[in-house]
Design a protein around this motif. Structure first.
Motif, PDB file in Angstrom:
ATOM      1  N   ALA A 142       0.845  -1.207   0.000  1.00 50.92           N
ATOM      2  CA  ALA A 142       0.000   0.000   0.000  1.00 50.92           C
ATOM      3  C   ALA A 142       0.870   1.244   0.000  1.00 50.92           C
ATOM      4  O   ALA A 142       0.615   2.191   0.723  1.00 50.92           O
ATOM      5  CB  ALA A 142      -0.932  -0.008   1.212  1.00 50.92           C
ATOM      6  N   SER A 143       1.939   1.220  -0.809  1.00 53.50           N
ATOM      7  CA  SER A 143       2.880   2.330  -0.831  1.00 53.50           C
ATOM      8  C   SER A 143       2.190   3.642  -1.167  1.00 53.50           C
ATOM      9  O   SER A 143       1.372   3.718  -2.071  1.00 53.50           O
ATOM     10  CB  SER A 143       3.980   2.061  -1.870  1.00 53.50           C
ATOM     11  N   LEU A 144       2.552   4.678  -0.395  1.00 59.16           N
ATOM     12  CA  LEU A 144       2.017   6.010  -0.655  1.00 59.16           C
ATOM     13  C   LEU A 144       2.920   6.796  -1.595  1.00 59.16           C
ATOM     14  O   LEU A 144       2.635   7.935  -1.918  1.00 59.16           O
ATOM     15  CB  LEU A 144       1.853   6.775   0.658  1.00 59.16           C
ATOM     16  N   ASP A 145       4.031   6.169  -2.021  1.00 55.51           N
ATOM     17  CA  ASP A 145       4.982   6.841  -2.906  1.00 55.51           C
ATOM     18  C   ASP A 145       5.335   5.912  -4.055  1.00 55.51           C
ATOM     19  O   ASP A 145       6.434   5.353  -4.100  1.00 55.51           O
ATOM     20  CB  ASP A 145       6.234   7.237  -2.116  1.00 55.51           C
ATOM     21  N   PRO A 146       4.409   5.705  -5.002  1.00 54.38           N
ATOM     22  CA  PRO A 146       4.683   4.773  -6.108  1.00 54.38           C
ATOM     23  C   PRO A 146       5.864   5.195  -6.959  1.00 54.38           C
ATOM     24  O   PRO A 146       6.625   4.349  -7.432  1.00 54.38           O
ATOM     25  CB  PRO A 146       3.377   4.772  -6.909  1.00 54.38           C
ATOM     26  N   ALA A 147       6.021   6.499  -7.172  1.00 51.40           N
ATOM     27  CA  ALA A 147       7.170   6.967  -7.959  1.00 51.40           C
ATOM     28  C   ALA A 147       8.469   6.640  -7.233  1.00 51.40           C
ATOM     29  O   ALA A 147       9.462   6.251  -7.863  1.00 51.40           O
ATOM     30  CB  ALA A 147       7.047   8.463  -8.219  1.00 51.40           C
ATOM     31  N   GLY A 148       8.492   6.783  -5.918  1.00 49.55           N
ATOM     32  CA  GLY A 148       9.677   6.440  -5.143  1.00 49.55           C
ATOM     33  C   GLY A 148       9.971   4.959  -5.178  1.00 49.55           C
ATOM     34  O   GLY A 148      11.133   4.543  -5.187  1.00 49.55           O
ATOM     35  N   TYR A 149       8.915   4.131  -5.207  1.00 47.31           N
ATOM     36  CA  TYR A 149       9.114   2.686  -5.286  1.00 47.31           C
ATOM     37  C   TYR A 149       9.730   2.310  -6.626  1.00 47.31           C
ATOM     38  O   TYR A 149      10.679   1.516  -6.699  1.00 47.31           O
ATOM     39  CB  TYR A 149       7.778   1.968  -5.092  1.00 47.31           C
ATOM     40  N   LEU A 150       9.199   2.868  -7.718  1.00 48.80           N
ATOM     41  CA  LEU A 150       9.766   2.606  -9.042  1.00 48.80           C
ATOM     42  C   LEU A 150      11.201   3.105  -9.105  1.00 48.80           C
ATOM     43  O   LEU A 150      12.072   2.452  -9.707  1.00 48.80           O
ATOM     44  CB  LEU A 150       8.919   3.285 -10.114  1.00 48.80           C
ATOM     45  N   GLU A 151      11.479   4.231  -8.495  1.00 46.09           N
ATOM     46  CA  GLU A 151      12.838   4.753  -8.487  1.00 46.09           C
ATOM     47  C   GLU A 151      13.798   3.789  -7.795  1.00 46.09           C
ATOM     48  O   GLU A 151      14.938   3.594  -8.245  1.00 46.09           O
ATOM     49  CB  GLU A 151      12.853   6.112  -7.786  1.00 46.09           C
ATOM     50  N   ALA A 152      13.343   3.152  -6.698  1.00 48.37           N
ATOM     51  CA  ALA A 152      14.185   2.182  -6.001  1.00 48.37           C
ATOM     52  C   ALA A 152      14.474   0.971  -6.883  1.00 48.37           C
ATOM     53  O   ALA A 152      15.601   0.459  -6.909  1.00 48.37           O
ATOM     54  CB  ALA A 152      13.510   1.750  -4.699  1.00 48.37           C
ATOM     55  N   LEU A 153      13.461   0.484  -7.617  1.00 55.02           N
ATOM     56  CA  LEU A 153      13.663  -0.659  -8.505  1.00 55.02           C
ATOM     57  C   LEU A 153      14.633  -0.317  -9.636  1.00 55.02           C
ATOM     58  O   LEU A 153      15.544  -1.086  -9.953  1.00 55.02           O
ATOM     59  CB  LEU A 153      12.323  -1.116  -9.079  1.00 55.02           C
ATOM     60  N   LEU A 154      14.438   0.839 -10.266  1.00 56.71           N
ATOM     61  CA  LEU A 154      15.320   1.243 -11.355  1.00 56.71           C
ATOM     62  C   LEU A 154      16.738   1.492 -10.845  1.00 56.71           C
ATOM     63  O   LEU A 154      17.714   1.189 -11.544  1.00 56.71           O
ATOM     64  CB  LEU A 154      14.771   2.497 -12.037  1.00 56.71           C
TER      65      LEU A 154
END
Length: 348
Positions: free
Chosen positions: A50-62
């Motif tokens: 339930a991440s409130l920061d989807p852009a931050g999550y994608l940034e971590a993966l990239l």
């Protein structure tokens, strides 16, 4: 690399710290036809939950994908002048494929955004688990839904373009996998599809078809090398930011837009505070005038009572005018209030 949708640890802390505790080494696995052995490293990535920061999550993966490619860049000193036929399978760190596990009910909007952001940089293989717990119709509906959502994501996330998946010549995506072995459900098409999906996935990753993902990984690596060299060859931060922005700018608000909205909200909050202060002043004045009004009403009532008493005295005295040598108090003393006596002492 395995991405999921379950709630787990903070992906930023896990991925940026090296993720050693979430990795497993497998192999060597022999490929007799090629006379080679392959070593596998399975990297589990915490799900977005339930991440409130989807852009931050994608940034971590990239950031994780690019950091692995950066390690190969430093080890191989770039990629110029190296034919693919000689270097295929020589990337010791780069991510070869991403198994993206989807919930049985289909991708969420966030899943679509994340897969769209990952697909340009890694061979993306969507996987649906729990096939053995589905009926045949549910399994077929699930596959159709996932394929439609991946092919037409703009119907679910406005502005999102079709997601480019990795496909080998005889693989059908998404893969349906059984959760348990043997399947917990009665034998049927869904359970058989789960077994077939696992077999196809293993063939893709450990059989002759593995050269397809390896070639794809090399292509992604050379693309990274070009961008990395153009950026100065020292940091991947700008590459991560650019890739994340390219994936999310059409479907997620930019940082600048968020800052602008935040400033507008702060301004509105200040205006609200001023209005609240003004209302408090008005309320205080209203309370003061209300208190004065109640005091005036009380004074008016008091004066009215006094006039009533005074009139009663006058009426009584007038009725006794013919009685000589008798003071008024003889007749009216019993009706004088203490207040009237105090204000008209001459009546005594």
């Amino acid at each position: 690399m395995v991405s999921g949708t379950g709630a787990s640890a903070d992906p930023h802390a896990v991925l940026l710290a090296g993720s050693g505790g979430f990795a497993a080494a497998v192999g060597p696995i022999s490929l007799p036809e090629a006379g080679r052995e392959l070593l596998y490293r399975l990297q589990d990535c915490p799900g977005h939950g339930a991440s409130l920061d989807p852009a931050g999550y994608l940034e971590a993966l990239l950031n994780f994908i690019f950091s692995q490619q950066q390690k190969d860049f430093q080890q191989l000193h770039g990629s110029s002048g190296m034919p693919k036929s000689l270097v295929c399978g020589s990337l010791a760190h780069s991510v070869t494929a991403c198994l993206y596990f989807l919930p049985p009910h289909g991708p969420t909007q966030l899943d679509l955004v994340l897969m769209a952001g990952l697909a340009p940089h890694v061979a993306l293989l969507p996987v649906v688990g729990k096939a053995d717990s589905m009926t045949d119709d549910e399994a077929q509906d699930c596959v159709r839904l996932v394929r439609h959502m991946l092919a037409q994501p703009e119907e679910y996330v406005p502005g999102l373009k079709p997601i480019k998946l990795y496909r080998s010549y005889d693989s059908e995506l998404p893969f349906l996998l059984n959760t348990r072995s043997p399947p917990i459900a009665a034998p049927g098409a869904a359970a058989e599809a789960g077994q077939a999906g696992l077999h196809t996935l293993l063939q893709l990753l450990t059989g002759d078809e593995v050269y397809g993902p390896l070639d794809h990984a090399w292509d992604n690596y050379t693309t990274f090398c070009s961008a990395y060299e153009d950026a100065g060859g020292s940091s991947i931060a700008d590459l991560v930011s650019a890739a994340c922005a390219a994936a999310t700018q059409a479907v997620m608000p930019s940082c600048a837009a968020i800052d602008e909205v935040s400033k507008q909200l702060d301004q509105k909050q200040q205006e609200a505070d001023l209005l609240r202060t003004a209302l408090e002043v008005i309320q205080s004045k209203a309370d003061e005038w209300q208190a004065r009004h109640r005091a005036a009403q009380a004074a008016t009532s008091k004066e009215s009572k006094f006039l009533d008493e005074l009139w009663q005295v006058f009426a009584t005295y007038r009725s006794k005018l013919n009685h000589k040598y008798h003071s008024i108090s003889q007749y009216t003393g019993i009706i004088f209030s203490d207040e009237l006596k105090e204000r008209l002492p001459q009546l005594k």
